[in-house]
Design an enzyme around this catalytic site. Structure first.
Site, short mmCIF file in Angstrom:
data_model
loop_
_atom_site.label_atom_id
_atom_site.label_comp_id
_atom_site.label_asym_id
_atom_site.label_seq_id
_atom_site.Cartn_x
_atom_site.Cartn_y
_atom_site.Cartn_z
N ILE A 77 42.37 35.84 37.33
CA ILE A 77 42.97 35.33 38.58
C ILE A 77 42.55 36.26 39.71
O ILE A 77 42.77 37.47 39.64
CB ILE A 77 44.50 35.29 38.46
CG1 ILE A 77 44.92 34.34 37.33
CG2 ILE A 77 45.13 34.85 39.79
CD1 ILE A 77 46.41 34.41 36.98
N PHE A 78 41.94 35.69 40.75
CA PHE A 78 41.45 36.48 41.87
C PHE A 78 42.45 36.49 43.01
O PHE A 78 42.89 35.45 43.49
CB PHE A 78 40.12 35.91 42.38
CG PHE A 78 39.59 36.60 43.61
CD1 PHE A 78 39.21 37.94 43.57
CD2 PHE A 78 39.47 35.91 44.81
CE1 PHE A 78 38.72 38.58 44.70
CE2 PHE A 78 38.98 36.54 45.94
CZ PHE A 78 38.61 37.87 45.90
N GLY A 79 42.84 37.69 43.43
CA GLY A 79 43.75 37.84 44.56
C GLY A 79 43.05 38.50 45.73
O GLY A 79 42.30 39.47 45.55
N TYR A 80 43.28 37.98 46.93
CA TYR A 80 42.63 38.52 48.12
C TYR A 80 43.61 38.74 49.27
O TYR A 80 43.23 39.14 50.37
CB TYR A 80 41.51 37.58 48.58
CG TYR A 80 41.99 36.17 48.85
CD1 TYR A 80 42.36 35.77 50.13
CD2 TYR A 80 42.10 35.23 47.82
CE1 TYR A 80 42.82 34.48 50.38
CE2 TYR A 80 42.55 33.95 48.06
CZ TYR A 80 42.91 33.58 49.33
OH TYR A 80 43.38 32.30 49.58
N GLY A 81 44.89 38.44 49.01
CA GLY A 81 45.95 38.65 50.01
C GLY A 81 46.99 39.58 49.41
O GLY A 81 46.68 40.68 48.95
N SER A 82 48.23 39.13 49.37
CA SER A 82 49.30 39.98 48.84
C SER A 82 49.14 40.29 47.36
O SER A 82 49.70 41.27 46.86
CB SER A 82 50.67 39.32 49.09
OG SER A 82 50.76 38.07 48.41
N GLU A 157 52.64 30.67 45.19
CA GLU A 157 51.47 30.31 46.00
C GLU A 157 51.40 28.83 46.35
O GLU A 157 51.04 28.48 47.48
CB GLU A 157 50.18 30.72 45.26
CG GLU A 157 50.10 32.18 44.88
CD GLU A 157 50.03 33.10 46.10
OE1 GLU A 157 49.56 32.64 47.16
OE2 GLU A 157 50.44 34.25 46.00
#
Length: 264
Positions: A77-82, A157
């Site tokens: 799982i790619f996260g780019y914010g919080s 999300e």
């Protein structure tokens, strides 16, 4: 926050790496640190131009079939914010890296985590951009972690945030020649919370005015800026840097000096 200084660094301008640092509250730590993030300047440098992955990467495995163990029950799982600082779900591994073909933009409205119905906050989404590159953290979940993480993220999300899922190719910063498929949550113009583009100064003003159940919108911005700083000089985000600079200019005018840090 706790002594953080928000004065604007001399010579700061859009297009340069963010210089401000923002540390988490002692009581607001993620369940597990999102992998080792090297200090600025110590990250492995690539021979390609900054922000650019290898020209001919090896084929990426499926998001459900990570190359580490071949477990069909695993997912990245790619996260780019919080998610880069607060995943809040159990995971087995995490890697700092980037996805190509997307740019990060503060174009999604948030009426729960960082804003309200009357005053929506601004949070990030991914914009398709052939020349774009977005840094973040990929988390691997396995076995029972998969369903638990997806159930949690569906609420955080999708239901509360308005995001849809999308498969992306993630390049780990230590092994960019071994990309992998990951699931990302992306807010598209079709969702009702989408705000779209605006001048960086207008976005900064909106961020300074908004707060939600997860905290002040300014906290969100500065935590993300801090992550980018720790990624090193090859991690660039002109849009993020411009908003941080605008906040540094607006903050003294937005509230009295003694109240500035109380925002977050």
């Amino acid at each position: 926050v706790g002594g953080t200084q928000l004065e604007r660094p001399s010579g700061a301008r859009p297009g340069v790496s963010v210089r401000r640092s923002f540390r988490a509250h002692a009581g607001d730590q993620p369940r597990r640190r999102p992998g080792p993030i090297p200090e600025p300047g110590t990250m492995k440098q690539e021979s390609a131009a900054p922000n650019t992955p290898p020209r001919s990467p090896s084929p990426a495995p499926s998001a459900q079939h990570p190359r580490d163990d071949g477990d069909v029950q695993a997912l990245w799982i790619f996260g780019y914010g919080s998610l880069v600082w607060r995943p809040d779900f159990a995971y087995s591994d995490s890697r700092v890296g980037f996805v190509r073909g997307y740019s990060r933009r503060f174009w999604q409205g948030d009426t729960f985590h960082r804003g309200s119905d009357k005053m929506p906050g601004r949070v990030v989404t991914l914009l398709e951009d052939h020349e774009g590159c977005t840094w973040g953290v990929a988390y691997q979940v396995q076995g029972e972690q998969v369903s638990e993480a997806l159930k949690y993220l569906n609420v955080r999300e999708a239901v509360l945030g308005g995001y849809d899922t999308k498969e992306v190719t993630f390049y780990p910063q230590d092994t960019p020649d071994q990309p992998l498929k990951a699931l990302a949550y992306v807010a598209t113009p079709q969702n009702p919370g989408y705000l779209g583009p605006a001048p960086e100064e207008a976005i900064a003003t909106q961020i300074l005015a908004c707060r939600g159940f997860s905290g002040h919108n300014l906290e969100y911005l500065l935590r993300l800026a801090d992550f980018m700083q720790l990624c090193g000089p090859q991690a660039q985000d002109e849009h993020l840097a411009a908003i941080v600079d605008a906040v540094g200019t607006l903050l003294p005018c937005f509230c009295p000096t003694e109240q500035a840090l109380a925002l977050v």
